[in-house]
Write an enzyme that holds these catalytic residues in place. Structure first.
Site, mmCIF file in Angstrom:
data_model
loop_
_atom_site.group_PDB
_atom_site.id
_atom_site.type_symbol
_atom_site.label_atom_id
_atom_site.label_comp_id
_atom_site.label_asym_id
_atom_site.label_seq_id
_atom_site.Cartn_x
_atom_site.Cartn_y
_atom_site.Cartn_z
ATOM 1 N N ARG A 1 113.297 78.911 19.984
ATOM 2 C CA ARG A 1 113.690 78.765 18.585
ATOM 3 C C ARG A 1 114.862 77.790 18.518
ATOM 4 O O ARG A 1 115.906 78.037 19.136
ATOM 5 C CB ARG A 1 114.092 80.129 18.007
ATOM 6 C CG ARG A 1 114.636 80.052 16.626
ATOM 7 C CD ARG A 1 114.914 81.412 15.974
ATOM 8 N NE ARG A 1 115.582 81.125 14.727
ATOM 9 C CZ ARG A 1 116.810 81.505 14.404
ATOM 10 N NH1 ARG A 1 117.520 82.282 15.192
ATOM 11 N NH2 ARG A 1 117.352 81.116 13.269
ATOM 12 N N HIS B 1 120.110 75.547 9.709
ATOM 13 C CA HIS B 1 121.048 76.405 10.424
ATOM 14 C C HIS B 1 122.448 75.827 10.210
ATOM 15 O O HIS B 1 123.112 75.399 11.140
ATOM 16 C CB HIS B 1 120.672 76.501 11.906
ATOM 17 C CG HIS B 1 121.224 77.702 12.626
ATOM 18 N ND1 HIS B 1 120.449 78.567 13.361
ATOM 19 C CD2 HIS B 1 122.483 78.190 12.714
ATOM 20 C CE1 HIS B 1 121.213 79.522 13.885
ATOM 21 N NE2 HIS B 1 122.460 79.308 13.504
ATOM 22 N N GLU C 1 120.107 83.012 8.205
ATOM 23 C CA GLU C 1 121.256 83.826 7.801
ATOM 24 C C GLU C 1 121.889 83.455 6.464
ATOM 25 O O GLU C 1 123.020 82.968 6.399
ATOM 26 C CB GLU C 1 122.320 83.818 8.899
ATOM 27 C CG GLU C 1 121.789 84.334 10.220
ATOM 28 C CD GLU C 1 122.889 84.615 11.240
ATOM 29 O OE1 GLU C 1 124.027 84.180 11.031
ATOM 30 O OE2 GLU C 1 122.593 85.271 12.239
ATOM 31 N N ASN D 1 118.229 88.891 12.846
ATOM 32 C CA ASN D 1 119.312 88.648 13.801
ATOM 33 C C ASN D 1 120.212 89.868 13.776
ATOM 34 O O ASN D 1 120.717 90.254 12.715
ATOM 35 C CB ASN D 1 120.147 87.422 13.407
ATOM 36 C CG ASN D 1 119.375 86.120 13.536
ATOM 37 O OD1 ASN D 1 118.228 86.106 14.013
ATOM 38 N ND2 ASN D 1 119.991 85.026 13.123
ATOM 39 N N TYR E 1 123.482 91.920 15.733
ATOM 40 C CA TYR E 1 124.567 91.909 16.713
ATOM 41 C C TYR E 1 125.340 93.219 16.801
ATOM 42 O O TYR E 1 125.706 93.655 17.871
ATOM 43 C CB TYR E 1 125.530 90.750 16.416
ATOM 44 C CG TYR E 1 124.901 89.409 16.716
ATOM 45 C CD1 TYR E 1 124.916 88.891 18.003
ATOM 46 C CD2 TYR E 1 124.239 88.688 15.729
ATOM 47 C CE1 TYR E 1 124.312 87.679 18.300
ATOM 48 C CE2 TYR E 1 123.630 87.477 16.017
ATOM 49 C CZ TYR E 1 123.665 86.972 17.306
ATOM 50 O OH TYR E 1 123.047 85.786 17.603
ATOM 51 N N GLU F 1 117.359 86.749 16.887
ATOM 52 C CA GLU F 1 118.585 86.600 17.673
ATOM 53 C C GLU F 1 119.087 87.969 18.099
ATOM 54 O O GLU F 1 119.171 88.884 17.278
ATOM 55 C CB GLU F 1 119.725 85.930 16.876
ATOM 56 C CG GLU F 1 119.535 84.474 16.611
ATOM 57 C CD GLU F 1 120.694 83.854 15.826
ATOM 58 O OE1 GLU F 1 121.826 84.380 15.880
ATOM 59 O OE2 GLU F 1 120.458 82.845 15.155
HETATM 60 C C1 GCO Z 1 124.525 83.261 13.728
HETATM 61 C C2 GCO Z 1 123.974 82.167 14.267
HETATM 62 C C3 GCO Z 1 124.414 81.779 15.591
HETATM 63 C C4 GCO Z 1 125.672 82.373 16.166
HETATM 64 C C5 GCO Z 1 125.430 83.720 16.751
HETATM 65 C C6 GCO Z 1 126.631 84.332 17.417
HETATM 66 O O1 GCO Z 1 123.571 83.660 13.450
HETATM 67 O O2 GCO Z 1 125.654 83.570 13.440
HETATM 68 O O3 GCO Z 1 122.614 82.153 14.133
HETATM 69 O O4 GCO Z 1 124.589 80.450 15.293
HETATM 70 O O5 GCO Z 1 126.156 81.538 17.139
HETATM 71 O O6 GCO Z 1 125.016 84.590 15.761
HETATM 72 O O7 GCO Z 1 127.654 84.533 16.491
#
Ligand code: GCO
Length: 448
Positions: A79, A123, A168, A295, A297, A355
């Protein structure tokens, strides 16, 4: 390994993700125009250490070597994002052929290596001339984006059939236009909400264009980052705060994409700052997609705080939690929870984890090896969470690690490393980290 390595359904996509500004460099190469991230990173005080993406991981010149590394890991998909200012340097109008040529070479290289390209159109690198004309806050950006989507997919649509419109919307809107920690660095809630509306509209407008140009086997989707909110206590006030967090971060985007319109509790909370919705807008935003990319985290643990406008909440560190170099809590089950919710509550036809990954303090040992057990554990536990979601019936098509390479981590510059592959920025030497070797084994074990 078999014991603690989940096996995935046949055809499950194992990928890695990057974005143009974070890896390409070549900022002035071959007619590329200026983006808001060039302007922002060159403005003193905006990015850690004064870092910029001028050179980054020099992927623009080293893409062939990078494809060879992807192949060594065994990725079945990659990707990446396309830099709008390489293709349409002024944001609208004149097309820069050399910019298209680069992605043409990249795509051909990927296909020759047996790697499926997943192309993201936006992006975060808006052409600066569009920003000067109002940027995402000005509704005319929707047409500019649609034209750009048309140009790119006409050229690549014969070979690329997995397309992502925008990455995002939450970050574009709120980090770019409310907190100002990302480009273009605006701080205004009303502007951020207008931006969100235009980003969603641009997505909806581009979907049919991409489908038409990429043909009947193509699949088009959007990528959202989601952060679930947990109440810090069992009180009614804190539970309501967690609802507001969810409305702000998740429902504000996913509800309209899924055809539910903007969540009414948040429309009431934003009051006159809520965006002007014209007839047909909500239908356009809800144009059906073939997949939804998540995505993920970390989660947020929040409590009620009437003195913290506009949401009236604050977030807390979780005592005793493990966290990454970003200070983000490691909470793998949040991934399973979100995937199940996206499937059950919203009913998207297919899902991808577009992600998942972590920054840790890496170092190259004297023997040349980068030992990164924390990242390996992070990926192992998040892949396991994704596997549990599949067991619960979620139609999950694949998993993309963020990121293929160490890269420019936005306002953190090069200080935070997320890669499966270590980059020595002085020499541009690449080294597959132990986590990357481990990922290769997982992919291999699942290819049988
Ligand atoms: C984001 C982005 C990435 C970042 C990753 C880590 O989604 O914020 O897609 O560019 O680098 O998430 O913070």
């Amino acid at each position: 390994m078999e014991s603690d390595v989940p096996s995935f359904p046949p055809g499950f996509v194992f990928g890695a993700a990057t974005s143009a500004y974070q890896i390409e460099g070549g900022a002035a190469a071959d007619g590329r125009g200026e983006s808001i991230w060039d302007r922002f990173s060159h403005t003193p005080g905006r990015v850690h250490g004064g870092d910029t993406g001028d050179v980054a991981a020099d992927h623009y010149h080293r893409y062939a070597e990078d494809i060879a590394l992807m192949r060594e890991i065994g990725l079945t998909a990659y990707r990446f994002s396309i830099a709008w200012p390489r293709i349409v340097p002024d944001g609208r109008g004149r097309v820069n052929a050399a910019g298209l040529d680069f992605y043409d070479r990249l795509v051909d290289g990927l296909l020759a290596a047996g790697i499926t390209p997943f192309a993201t159109l936006y992006h975060w690198d808006l052409p600066q001339p569009l920003q000067d004309a109002g940027g995402w806050a000005d509704r005319r950006v929707v047409d500019a984006f649609t034209d750009y989507a048309d140009v790119v997919s006409r050229r690549l649509g014969d070979r690329v059939d997995r397309w992502i419109t925008v990455n995002e919307p939450w970050c574009i809107s709120f980090l770019g236009h409310l907190t100002g920690e990302q480009a273009p660095g605006v701080r205004d809630l009303g502007t951020a909400l207008r931006v969100a509306h235009h980003v969603l509209l641009a997505h909806g407008a581009a979907v049919p264009v991409l489908r038409a140009n990429a043909g009947p086997t193509s699949q088009v989707g959007i990528v959202c980052n989601m952060t679930p909110g947990a109440a810090a206590s069992d009180t009614e006030a804190d539970r309501r705060a967690a609802e507001r967090w969810d409305g702000f971060f998740n429902r504000w985007f996913v509800d309209p994409l899924a055809g539910r319109g903007y969540p009414s509790d948040m429309v009431a909370l934003y009051g006159p700052l809520a965006p002007a919705v014209e007839p047909g807008d909500l239908e356009r935003i809800a144009t059906p997609v073939d997949f939804f990319g998540l995505n993920y985290y970390f989660r947020a643990v929040v409590s009620d705080d009437p003195d913290a406008p506009p949401l009236g909440l604050r977030s807390h560190e979780v005592p005793g939690a493990t966290s990454t170099a970003m200070g983000w809590e490691v909470y793998p089950d949040g991934l399973r929870e979100l995937l199940v919710r996206l499937h059950r509550d919203y009913g998207f036809a297919a899902l991808y984890v577009t992600e998942s990954g972590a920054a840790f303090e890496d170092r190259v040992d004297p023997d040349g090896i980068v030992r990164d057990p924390e990242r390996l554990a992070y990926l192992r536990d998040h892949l396991a969470a994704a596997r549990r979601a599949i067991d619960e019936g979620v139609p999950l098509g694949g998993f993309f690690v963020w990121s293929l390479l160490d890269n420019f981590e936005w306002a953190h510059g090069y200080a935070k490393r997320f890669g499966l592959i270590h980059v020595d920025y002085a020499t541009q030497e690449r080294r597959i980290k132990e986590s990357g070797r481990w990922y290769a084994e997982i992919i291999h074990a699942n290819s049988r």
